[in-house]
Design a protein around this motif. Structure first.
Motif, PDB file in Angstrom:
ATOM      1  N   GLN A   4      71.654 -12.876 -61.703  1.00 38.30           N
ATOM      2  CA  GLN A   4      72.988 -12.666 -62.254  1.00 38.30           C
ATOM      3  C   GLN A   4      73.334 -11.183 -62.198  1.00 38.30           C
ATOM      4  O   GLN A   4      72.478 -10.328 -62.451  1.00 38.30           O
ATOM      5  CB  GLN A   4      72.996 -13.151 -63.696  1.00 38.30           C
ATOM      6  CG  GLN A   4      74.334 -13.208 -64.347  1.00 38.30           C
ATOM      7  CD  GLN A   4      74.222 -13.851 -65.725  1.00 38.30           C
ATOM      8  OE1 GLN A   4      73.260 -13.619 -66.451  1.00 38.30           O
ATOM      9  NE2 GLN A   4      75.199 -14.650 -66.080  1.00 38.30           N
ATOM     10  N   ILE A   5      74.587 -10.877 -61.882  1.00 38.15           N
ATOM     11  CA  ILE A   5      75.061  -9.499 -61.916  1.00 38.15           C
ATOM     12  C   ILE A   5      75.344  -9.151 -63.378  1.00 38.15           C
ATOM     13  O   ILE A   5      76.057  -9.884 -64.063  1.00 38.15           O
ATOM     14  CB  ILE A   5      76.331  -9.328 -61.052  1.00 38.15           C
ATOM     15  CG1 ILE A   5      76.025  -9.718 -59.605  1.00 38.15           C
ATOM     16  CG2 ILE A   5      76.853  -7.901 -61.142  1.00 38.15           C
ATOM     17  CD1 ILE A   5      77.235  -9.772 -58.707  1.00 38.15           C
ATOM     18  N   ALA A  10      78.340 -13.005 -62.650  1.00 42.73           N
ATOM     19  CA  ALA A  10      78.364 -13.824 -61.437  1.00 42.73           C
ATOM     20  C   ALA A  10      76.938 -14.052 -60.927  1.00 42.73           C
ATOM     21  O   ALA A  10      76.078 -13.177 -61.039  1.00 42.73           O
ATOM     22  CB  ALA A  10      79.195 -13.139 -60.356  1.00 42.73           C
ATOM     23  N   LEU A  11      76.701 -15.234 -60.385  1.00 35.93           N
ATOM     24  CA  LEU A  11      75.393 -15.556 -59.816  1.00 35.93           C
ATOM     25  C   LEU A  11      75.346 -15.183 -58.348  1.00 35.93           C
ATOM     26  O   LEU A  11      76.330 -15.337 -57.624  1.00 35.93           O
ATOM     27  CB  LEU A  11      75.100 -17.048 -59.963  1.00 35.93           C
ATOM     28  CG  LEU A  11      74.874 -17.550 -61.374  1.00 35.93           C
ATOM     29  CD1 LEU A  11      74.688 -19.060 -61.364  1.00 35.93           C
ATOM     30  CD2 LEU A  11      73.679 -16.877 -62.023  1.00 35.93           C
ATOM     31  N   VAL A  12      74.176 -14.687 -57.908  1.00 35.68           N
ATOM     32  CA  VAL A  12      73.933 -14.390 -56.503  1.00 35.68           C
ATOM     33  C   VAL A  12      72.606 -15.022 -56.101  1.00 35.68           C
ATOM     34  O   VAL A  12      71.675 -15.112 -56.903  1.00 35.68           O
ATOM     35  CB  VAL A  12      73.924 -12.870 -56.215  1.00 35.68           C
ATOM     36  CG1 VAL A  12      75.290 -12.255 -56.442  1.00 35.68           C
ATOM     37  CG2 VAL A  12      72.879 -12.148 -57.035  1.00 35.68           C
ATOM     38  N   LYS A  13      72.547 -15.480 -54.864  1.00 34.31           N
ATOM     39  CA  LYS A  13      71.330 -16.084 -54.326  1.00 34.31           C
ATOM     40  C   LYS A  13      70.628 -15.049 -53.453  1.00 34.31           C
ATOM     41  O   LYS A  13      71.193 -14.559 -52.473  1.00 34.31           O
ATOM     42  CB  LYS A  13      71.681 -17.318 -53.493  1.00 34.31           C
ATOM     43  CG  LYS A  13      70.483 -18.033 -52.947  1.00 34.31           C
ATOM     44  CD  LYS A  13      70.898 -19.274 -52.181  1.00 34.31           C
ATOM     45  CE  LYS A  13      69.687 -19.997 -51.628  1.00 34.31           C
ATOM     46  NZ  LYS A  13      70.106 -21.186 -50.859  1.00 34.31           N
ATOM     47  N   ILE A  14      69.387 -14.723 -53.812  1.00 38.57           N
ATOM     48  CA  ILE A  14      68.613 -13.735 -53.073  1.00 38.57           C
ATOM     49  C   ILE A  14      68.279 -14.292 -51.691  1.00 38.57           C
ATOM     50  O   ILE A  14      67.795 -15.417 -51.559  1.00 38.57           O
ATOM     51  CB  ILE A  14      67.319 -13.366 -53.838  1.00 38.57           C
ATOM     52  CG1 ILE A  14      67.660 -12.825 -55.233  1.00 38.57           C
ATOM     53  CG2 ILE A  14      66.473 -12.375 -53.047  1.00 38.57           C
ATOM     54  CD1 ILE A  14      68.563 -11.617 -55.248  1.00 38.57           C
ATOM     55  N   VAL A  15      68.518 -13.487 -50.652  1.00 42.25           N
ATOM     56  CA  VAL A  15      68.282 -13.917 -49.274  1.00 42.25           C
ATOM     57  C   VAL A  15      66.794 -13.856 -48.943  1.00 42.25           C
ATOM     58  O   VAL A  15      66.228 -14.807 -48.410  1.00 42.25           O
ATOM     59  CB  VAL A  15      69.098 -13.052 -48.287  1.00 42.25           C
ATOM     60  CG1 VAL A  15      68.746 -13.392 -46.860  1.00 42.25           C
ATOM     61  CG2 VAL A  15      70.587 -13.219 -48.537  1.00 42.25           C
ATOM     62  N   LEU A  49      70.991  -6.220 -61.518  1.00 42.00           N
ATOM     63  CA  LEU A  49      70.708  -7.648 -61.548  1.00 42.00           C
ATOM     64  C   LEU A  49      69.778  -8.010 -62.703  1.00 42.00           C
ATOM     65  O   LEU A  49      68.918  -7.215 -63.085  1.00 42.00           O
ATOM     66  CB  LEU A  49      70.060  -8.084 -60.227  1.00 42.00           C
ATOM     67  CG  LEU A  49      70.900  -7.868 -58.968  1.00 42.00           C
ATOM     68  CD1 LEU A  49      70.069  -8.184 -57.729  1.00 42.00           C
ATOM     69  CD2 LEU A  49      72.157  -8.711 -59.004  1.00 42.00           C
ATOM     70  N   ILE A  50      69.977  -9.196 -63.241  1.00 40.87           N
ATOM     71  CA  ILE A  50      69.114  -9.743 -64.290  1.00 40.87           C
ATOM     72  C   ILE A  50      68.877 -11.217 -63.983  1.00 40.87           C
ATOM     73  O   ILE A  50      69.554 -11.805 -63.133  1.00 40.87           O
ATOM     74  CB  ILE A  50      69.740  -9.589 -65.694  1.00 40.87           C
ATOM     75  CG1 ILE A  50      71.110 -10.287 -65.764  1.00 40.87           C
ATOM     76  CG2 ILE A  50      69.834  -8.140 -66.110  1.00 40.87           C
ATOM     77  CD1 ILE A  50      71.749 -10.299 -67.144  1.00 40.87           C
ATOM     78  N   PHE A  51      67.936 -11.809 -64.693  1.00 39.51           N
ATOM     79  CA  PHE A  51      67.736 -13.253 -64.584  1.00 39.51           C
ATOM     80  C   PHE A  51      68.893 -13.955 -65.303  1.00 39.51           C
ATOM     81  O   PHE A  51      69.465 -13.397 -66.245  1.00 39.51           O
ATOM     82  CB  PHE A  51      66.405 -13.661 -65.219  1.00 39.51           C
ATOM     83  CG  PHE A  51      65.208 -13.240 -64.417  1.00 39.51           C
ATOM     84  CD1 PHE A  51      64.865 -13.895 -63.245  1.00 39.51           C
ATOM     85  CD2 PHE A  51      64.414 -12.189 -64.844  1.00 39.51           C
ATOM     86  CE1 PHE A  51      63.764 -13.514 -62.505  1.00 39.51           C
ATOM     87  CE2 PHE A  51      63.308 -11.793 -64.107  1.00 39.51           C
ATOM     88  CZ  PHE A  51      62.986 -12.458 -62.935  1.00 39.51           C
ATOM     89  N   PRO A  52      69.258 -15.166 -64.885  1.00 35.47           N
ATOM     90  CA  PRO A  52      70.336 -15.891 -65.558  1.00 35.47           C
ATOM     91  C   PRO A  52      70.101 -16.079 -67.062  1.00 35.47           C
ATOM     92  O   PRO A  52      71.046 -16.238 -67.821  1.00 35.47           O
ATOM     93  CB  PRO A  52      70.373 -17.238 -64.826  1.00 35.47           C
ATOM     94  CG  PRO A  52      69.874 -16.925 -63.458  1.00 35.47           C
ATOM     95  CD  PRO A  52      68.804 -15.875 -63.682  1.00 35.47           C
TER      96      PRO A  52
END
Length: 71
Positions: A4-5, A10-15, A49-52
């Protein structure tokens, strides 16, 4: 892996997970999870970034010198 930002939530998926785990890299490529279509990868600073769950990322992912801190 989804993160999470901090500022927006907002959520982001790490590539590439290895990039996230590398303490010598201060950025990571991730895809914004907003909308229905797959988004193009963007660069995000790990410090933003942080964990959800709201937990911070482990220091060993952010600081290559974490073992040498005398504090």
């Amino acid at each position: 892996m989804l993160l999470q930002i901090k500022d927006t939530g907002a959520l982001v998926k790490i590539v590439e997970i290895q990039e996230l785990l590398d303490p010598n890299s201060d950025v990571v490529q991730a895809k914004d999870q907003e909308g229905q279509e797959e988004q193009e990868p963007e660069t995000f600073k790990k410090e933003n970034l942080i964990f959800p769950s709201g937990e911070l990322l482990p220091r060993c992912w952010l600081d290559a010198e974490y073992r040498h801190d005398n504090a």
